[in-house]
Design a protein around this motif. Structure first.
Motif, mmCIF file in Angstrom:
data_model
loop_
_atom_site.group_PDB
_atom_site.id
_atom_site.type_symbol
_atom_site.label_atom_id
_atom_site.label_comp_id
_atom_site.label_asym_id
_atom_site.label_seq_id
_atom_site.Cartn_x
_atom_site.Cartn_y
_atom_site.Cartn_z
ATOM 1 N N HIS A 62 0.831 -1.216 0.000
ATOM 2 C CA HIS A 62 0.000 0.000 0.000
ATOM 3 C C HIS A 62 0.861 1.261 0.000
ATOM 4 O O HIS A 62 0.527 2.249 -0.658
ATOM 5 C CB HIS A 62 -0.934 0.004 1.211
ATOM 6 C CG HIS A 62 -2.175 -0.817 1.018
ATOM 7 N ND1 HIS A 62 -3.107 -0.525 0.048
ATOM 8 C CD2 HIS A 62 -2.633 -1.917 1.672
ATOM 9 C CE1 HIS A 62 -4.100 -1.403 0.121
ATOM 10 N NE2 HIS A 62 -3.829 -2.261 1.092
ATOM 11 N N ASN A 67 -1.174 4.503 -1.175
ATOM 12 C CA ASN A 67 -2.510 4.382 -0.594
ATOM 13 C C ASN A 67 -2.564 4.698 0.897
ATOM 14 O O ASN A 67 -3.575 4.414 1.546
ATOM 15 C CB ASN A 67 -3.041 2.949 -0.787
ATOM 16 C CG ASN A 67 -3.152 2.555 -2.239
ATOM 17 O OD1 ASN A 67 -3.373 3.404 -3.101
ATOM 18 N ND2 ASN A 67 -3.003 1.273 -2.530
ATOM 19 N N ARG A 173 -9.354 5.154 -0.793
ATOM 20 C CA ARG A 173 -8.158 4.305 -0.902
ATOM 21 C C ARG A 173 -7.174 4.587 0.225
ATOM 22 O O ARG A 173 -6.449 3.685 0.668
ATOM 23 C CB ARG A 173 -7.484 4.508 -2.259
ATOM 24 C CG ARG A 173 -6.831 5.855 -2.487
ATOM 25 C CD ARG A 173 -6.289 5.967 -3.901
ATOM 26 N NE ARG A 173 -5.581 7.225 -4.118
ATOM 27 C CZ ARG A 173 -4.277 7.373 -3.927
ATOM 28 N NH1 ARG A 173 -3.550 6.349 -3.529
ATOM 29 N NH2 ARG A 173 -3.693 8.545 -4.139
ATOM 30 N N LYS A 227 -5.518 1.084 -5.713
ATOM 31 C CA LYS A 227 -4.962 2.229 -6.438
ATOM 32 C C LYS A 227 -5.795 2.584 -7.668
ATOM 33 O O LYS A 227 -5.982 3.769 -7.987
ATOM 34 C CB LYS A 227 -3.526 1.905 -6.860
ATOM 35 C CG LYS A 227 -2.836 2.976 -7.694
ATOM 36 C CD LYS A 227 -2.477 4.179 -6.868
ATOM 37 C CE LYS A 227 -1.673 5.180 -7.666
ATOM 38 N NZ LYS A 227 -1.332 6.378 -6.886
#
Length: 290
Positions: A62, A67, A173, A227
């Motif tokens: 992430h 994110n 996100r 994403k």
């Protein structure tokens, strides 16, 4: 060997859902271990030990895909870790099942709100401002989520994700990525607590390894999906998962028959898919790129 392969596949699927929607790894994996006859405390301990590795892989993925909001992660770490450790220590003596239906009812309401917000709010193509949350907001949220994550075998994502999504000034996100990344510390704290209360003997390391392998494979795929999936669509997907998960807890609490549960799930699933289709059409109308 067949059982281990099944566990690895379950670990992969659970992490794929968890990494992309911010919840479900602990609940899915723990439920499976309970079906195999493992005691609740040992099942939760095994899942949390596996999550130490899978959440690390998920967090790294992430971060690489952008994110993560580091301020949210930092503010969740300490209260979440304390709650997870205490929950693991007192799992055998605290009646978590008594409180769980009330938490599920609260989360069900949040899930409905999340779906409503992302279904009917106007698509905003502008970048959202940096979120500014008070520390008092994170301390109880992190502690409660960490506590129930240990006592119930899963709860960090199902509690923190919808609460953060109920705020208007943070990207979906970033919610999912930050929740998944901070879960590493919660898994470590819960595992340490379980080792204090249970010892190493209660953990099935072969099963833990199988769950780890599946989760590691799925982690980067899930982070990539977060994403590329538009915020409104991701919000509806998360909201639907929140509703289905907590409806199950409530129906089991009031002992609804299996046929009635199937009918309710079917209706909710059709409504969920209809919502997803509606959002996809709305995104196409506003020409939001995937």
């Amino acid at each position: 060997m067949k059982k281990l392969i099944i566990l690895a596949v379950i670990g992969l699927c659970a992490q794929l859902v968890d990494g992309s929607l911010g919840m479900a790894y602990g609940v899915t994996s723990t439920s499976l271990l309970l079906l195999f006859g493992i005691a609740p405390a040992a099942a939760s301990a095994s899942v949390h030990l596996a999550e130490v590795v899978t959440t690390a892989a998920s967090g790294i993925s992430h971060i690489r895909f952008g994110n993560v909001d580091k301020n949210i992660v930092k503010r969740l770490l300490i209260p979440g870790s304390v709650g997870a450790f205490i929950g693991a220590i007192f799992l055998g003596s605290i009646p978590g099942d008594i409180i769980k239906p009330y938490i599920s009812l609260f989360l069900l309401g949040l899930g409905c709100f999340v779906i409503y917000r992302f279904l009917f709010k106007k698509v905003d193509v502008k970048e959202k401002k940096q979120p500014d949350f008070n520390k008092k907001f994170f301390i109880p949220l992190g502690f409660i989520a960490g506590f129930f994550d240990s006592t119930g075998g899963g709860g960090w994502g199902p509690i923190t994700t919808p609460v953060l999504l109920s705020k208007n000034n943070i990207e979906t996100r970033k919610v999912v990525g930050s929740v998944d990344t901070s879960e590493f510390a919660i898994s470590v704290s819960a595992t340490i607590g379980f080792l204090f209360s249970l010892g190493w003997g209660e953990i099935n390391f072969i099963w833990v390894f199988a769950l780890m392998i599946g989760g590691i494979i799925a982690a980067p795929i899930a982070a990539w999906l977060v994403k590329i999936i538009p915020s409104h669509l991701l919000g509806v997907l998360v909201g639907g998962m929140i509703i289905l998960t907590n409806v199950r807890t409530l129906l089991l609490t009031i002992n609804v028959s299996s046929s009635a549960m199937l009918a309710i799930y079917s209706i909710l699933f059709v409504l969920w898919i209809s919502g997803v289709i509606y959002v996809v059409k709305k995104l196409k109308k506003y020409k939001v790129q995937y």
